[in-house]
Design a protein around this motif. Sequence first.
Motif, PDB file in Angstrom:
ATOM      1  N   TRP A 111     -17.702 -15.080 -17.987  1.00 29.81           N
ATOM      2  CA  TRP A 111     -17.600 -14.278 -16.765  1.00 29.81           C
ATOM      3  C   TRP A 111     -18.088 -12.852 -17.057  1.00 29.81           C
ATOM      4  O   TRP A 111     -18.862 -12.277 -16.278  1.00 29.81           O
ATOM      5  CB  TRP A 111     -16.140 -14.285 -16.299  1.00 29.81           C
ATOM      6  N   GLU A 115     -20.905 -10.476 -15.310  1.00 26.53           N
ATOM      7  CA  GLU A 115     -20.622  -9.149 -14.737  1.00 26.53           C
ATOM      8  C   GLU A 115     -21.515  -8.087 -15.394  1.00 26.53           C
ATOM      9  O   GLU A 115     -21.958  -7.150 -14.727  1.00 26.53           O
ATOM     10  CB  GLU A 115     -19.144  -8.783 -14.929  1.00 26.53           C
ATOM     11  N   GLU A 167     -12.773 -10.861  -6.554  1.00 25.75           N
ATOM     12  CA  GLU A 167     -14.106 -11.490  -6.519  1.00 25.75           C
ATOM     13  C   GLU A 167     -14.573 -11.696  -5.077  1.00 25.75           C
ATOM     14  O   GLU A 167     -15.740 -11.508  -4.755  1.00 25.75           O
ATOM     15  CB  GLU A 167     -14.104 -12.831  -7.248  1.00 25.75           C
ATOM     16  N   HIS A 212     -17.642 -16.954  -9.120  1.00 23.86           N
ATOM     17  CA  HIS A 212     -16.449 -16.414  -9.786  1.00 23.86           C
ATOM     18  C   HIS A 212     -15.216 -16.661  -8.922  1.00 23.86           C
ATOM     19  O   HIS A 212     -14.173 -17.102  -9.397  1.00 23.86           O
ATOM     20  CB  HIS A 212     -16.584 -14.906 -10.029  1.00 23.86           C
TER      21      HIS A 212
HETATM   22 FE   LIG Z   1     -17.531 -11.231 -10.278  1.00 24.70          FE
END
Ligand SMILES: [Fe+2]
Length: 355
Positions: A111, A115, A167, A212
């Motif tokens: 993740w 990002e 998110e 996400h």
């Molecule tokens: Fe995100």
Amino acid sequence: MVSYDPDILQTIEDERPKIPVGLLSREEKDRLIERGFVGLYRWYVAKSQEKRNWNPDLSFDWREFRKDHSPEVVRILEGFFAVEQYVPDYVTTLLRVIRKSHGRSHFHIRWGSEEERHAELWHNAVLFSGQRDGDWLRNYMGDLRQNMWQLPWDDPMHMIFYTVFQERATQVNYLNLGVIARGKSDIDTFKNDADPILDQACRTIAADEAAHYNFFLEGARLYMYYYPTKAIEAMSDVIKYFAMPAGNIIPNYDQFAELVHRAAIYGPREHAKDVVAVALKNLGVSGRKALENGIKRTRLVPDEEGNLRETAIFEGIDFGSIQSAVKRIFGRIEAHERESGLWEVDPTPFVPHYA
Ligand SMILES: [Fe+2]
Ligand SMILES: [Fe+2]
């Protein structure tokens, strides 16, 4: 040992809402949640590599990015960059909390890598707008990194709910900037900001945020299914105190928040309607009121042996939909494991918690 009057116990029992009774031990529930996270993470990585393998430098024709955007749009790009560039803090702080979970910690690193490319994408957008130069960005980033982002919650369950809402909020922000980039904004200030490259950037990054959101949503459903009482309490806390990440450490953030509000990108209305209401619906909760009522009526009652037993109200909470969603999660994991052969050596089947 304390003994309870049988009449009182009977009264409590009669008043107790009819709820599904959990079958599994705490250890077994924790094991299943963990297996679920590992399976979901493996599935997620395969999908991410197959469908969203973009590069912030080479996937966009940056030379074609408009040089005459309104100052407001450039300020918004700057703000998005500011939020995303705290990625080292987003990764390290939570990683310490979830490091014992294989599924959550490994996912978190993946993740973080997605990002990180968001920060680079907005960095490029600001730079190619022609209204800020490399030195300005380097100084700006230096100023931003003087402050460090701190976790809003320091336990894994609250954080899964925080990330669900965060998110979704981020996705809404990017989708609404996309409206401006397509020249579709109703607001005069943004009438002349159509830009196909910016539109492509917004779509690309919003797709990541949607993925996400989806991962964290599935994770939240695992908690809702196996630990409903604790999960709805955590969710309610998170909704009550929610703030966008890093808003408290970015200089002049209030002006930025006011600008995105004015631009119809993100404000209290979008937050309530497009973030909270949508996420609650996806989690089988019919609204904020239902959530609060559910918590109020959640309580601990003693059983015949004097042990406190958890009861939870699922009124206003569509528990059937949560159960179906969790079955779907394990179904998706199974399909992935069958494709890779993992199913033959270490399968992750769904185990029901309720009779
Ligand atoms: Fe995100
Ligand atoms: Fe992001």
